[in-house]
Design an enzyme around this catalytic site. Structure first.
Site, PDB file in Angstrom:
ATOM      1  CB  THR A   4      61.919  13.182 -24.698  1.00 23.41           C
ATOM      2  OG1 THR A   4      61.474  14.057 -24.145  1.00 23.41           O
ATOM      3  CG2 THR A   4      62.533  12.631 -23.904  1.00 23.41           C
ATOM      4  CG  ASN A  32      60.402  11.895 -17.662  1.00 23.23           C
ATOM      5  OD1 ASN A  32      59.671  12.609 -17.140  1.00 23.23           O
ATOM      6  ND2 ASN A  32      59.343  12.626 -19.318  1.00 23.23           N
ATOM      7  CG  LEU A  89      55.711   8.613  -2.464  1.00 22.90           C
ATOM      8  CD1 LEU A  89      56.321   8.342  -0.772  1.00 22.90           C
ATOM      9  CD2 LEU A  89      56.269   6.853  -2.959  1.00 22.90           C
ATOM     10  N   GLY A 111      46.816   6.856  -7.061  1.00 27.86           N
ATOM     11  CA  GLY A 111      45.471   6.633  -7.529  1.00 27.86           C
ATOM     12  C   GLY A 111      45.261   5.635  -8.210  1.00 27.86           C
ATOM     13  CB  CYS A 169      55.907  13.772 -20.627  1.00 27.95           C
ATOM     14  SG  CYS A 169      56.515  14.748 -21.719  1.00 27.95           S
ATOM     15  NE  ARG A 182      49.856  14.737 -25.257  1.00 27.60           N
ATOM     16  CZ  ARG A 182      51.054  15.254 -25.858  1.00 27.60           C
ATOM     17  NH1 ARG A 182      52.023  15.320 -26.974  1.00 27.60           N
ATOM     18  NH2 ARG A 182      51.238  16.093 -24.684  1.00 27.60           N
TER      19      ARG A 182
END
Length: 442
Positions: free
Chosen positions: A121, A210, A252, A255, A262, A332
């Site tokens: 990417t 993303n 949706l 949390g 990513c 990560r």
């Protein structure tokens, strides 16, 4: 086909194994000799369901090999660049060091007519730079973005929901498309749609996807903040608006927010690149998306303090989950790990568990106690917080935990527990953006 995959991290290792299972002869190459040694023994260097089996199948068929020597790519005619593009230190921009290092190392071994295929990417414009770099070798370039979901990466590689070819419109498109169609013959035969675009569009696809998903997650988390302030329930709100076909219910879920290697990195890189090309205002909203996401972590700590009488200092808090998502050992930018660190800094005694991520967490966070079981984690806890929605955590029997804790208090950081079941078992249950329930059991 004979294929090389340069870079055997999360993306490259999965891609190499999947291509071998599809019937190609594949060599995966990485400078990390320990990683190569593990992969050569069918040992995945990270937790990913199905990967050890795919490695074993590739080796058994005699179609898969791994090496730390770039010269082993010399017999391949298609070369995938699958190295990482981490966030630059002190900047939101993507670090392309590994991409260009991989290309430069590969160049002496390229033959006229070879196809170099980017999967990393990268910011828009990178592909054109690489095309110019390899031009003297008479190799060609394509860009083929990846859409792997951690926990489902092998399946996503074998059965992709779309395949994108970024090809320069220079008269060679049909020929290069035929080569890539041969690489992906198996999923294409299964009906996977193929989209052919310009190089720049292909580079933009992954970060755009993303950015959209991150925006959707932060939107519902923003609604969770409003729901908590007004007495509404964000899960019911999501159900209601998710029935609108234009919106959809997936992603949706309010949390503690998103993490991983990513989404956070990609939206920040997109903002940085947009600034570089003079259109930063077009994605300025992503700054708030990022801030909403990070705010959720601090919110959990504040909620914990509220449930514990105003402060977490001196309290024993048990965390269920360390990885950024279930079916992965990836920590990560994990919300769970950030929350563990914040609680520890505020004086809490934190003990945490996770089915796969303990060893990774232990290497980066030493102020937390780690336990191998849920029972030992929650023993004498003043508060339990669920932070990663592993199936084994979702299915916990609250009545079985009640005798183990000092206080039956739980924060459902992923809104995945059966609130009524926990309340009936006598627990003080708090979700994210949900009604504030009172326990009815004993």
């Amino acid at each position: 086909m004979q294929i090389s995959v340069i870079g055997c991290g999360y993306l490259g290792a999965v891609h190499a194994a999947a291509l071998a299972v599809m019937g190609h002869e594949v060599v995966g190459i990485d400078v990390d000799e320990r990683k190569i040694a593990d992969l050569s023994q069918s040992r995945a260097p990270f937790f990913e369901p199905g990967l050890p089996e795919a490695l074993t199948e590739g080796f058994a068929a005699g179609r898969l090999a791994f090496s730390s020597e770039i010269s082993e790519a010399k017999n391949a005619t298609v070369h995938f660049i699958a190295v990482g593009t981490p966030q630059k230190a002190g900047s939101n921009a993507a670090d392309l060091t590994y991409v260009f290092a991989a290309v430069e190392a590969l160049m002496p071994h390229l033959k006229p007519g070879d196809l170099v295929v980017g999967k990393s990417t990268v910011p828009v414009g990178t592909a054109r730079r690489i095309a110019e770099l390899i031009a003297p070798t008479d190799a060609r370039l394509a860009w083929n973005p990846e859409f792997l979901r951690e926990g489902f990466a092998v399946n996503d590689s074998m059965h992709p929901d779309r395949i994108v070819y970024g090809l320069a419109d220079d008269g060679n498109r049909d020929e290069l498309k035929q080569v890539l169609d041969a690489v992906y013959a198996t999923p294409i035969a299964e009906g996977a749609p193929v989209l052919v675009t310009e190089l720049e569009t292909a580079e933009l696809v992954k970060v755009s996807a993303n950015a959209f998903l991150a925006t959707k997650i932060s939107f519902i988390n923003s609604m969770a903040e409003i729901a908590e302030a007004t007495g509404a329930d964000v899960t019911e709100l999501a159900d209601a608006i998710g029935l609108d076909a234009r919106i959809g219910r997936r992603f949706l879920n309010a949390g503690v927010g998103f993490g991983g290697g990513c989404l956070p990195k990609d939206i920040r890189a997109l903002m940085a690149h947009a600034d570089e090309i003079g259109v930063g205002d077009s994605v300025a909203f992503l700054k708030e998306v990022d801030e909403v996401n990070l705010r959720r972590r601090a919110h959990v700590v504040s909620l914990a303090a509220e449930m514990l009488g105003g402060s977490v200092a001196g309290k024993r808090i048990s965390l269920l989950g360390l990885s950024f998502k279930p079916e992965s050992d990836d920590i990560r930018d994990s919300p769970a790990l950030s929350i563990a660190r914040l609680l520890s800094e505020d004086g809490a005694s934190v003990v945490a568990t996770d089915p796969e991520a303990i060893e990774n967490a232990r290497r980066v966070l030493t102020t937390v106690e780690y336990a191998d079981s849920v029972e030992s984690t929650v023993a004498n806890a003043d508060l339990v917080i669920l932070l990663t929605e592993w199936k084994s955590f979702v299915q916990i029997d609250p009545s079985a935990l009640s005798p183990l804790v000092s206080a039956a208090k739980i924060i459902d950081g992923r809104n995945v527990l059966d609130a009524q079941r926990w309340l009936a078992a006598g627990w003080d249950y708090r979700g994210m953006g949900r009604y504030r329930h009172e326990a009815t059991g004993h």
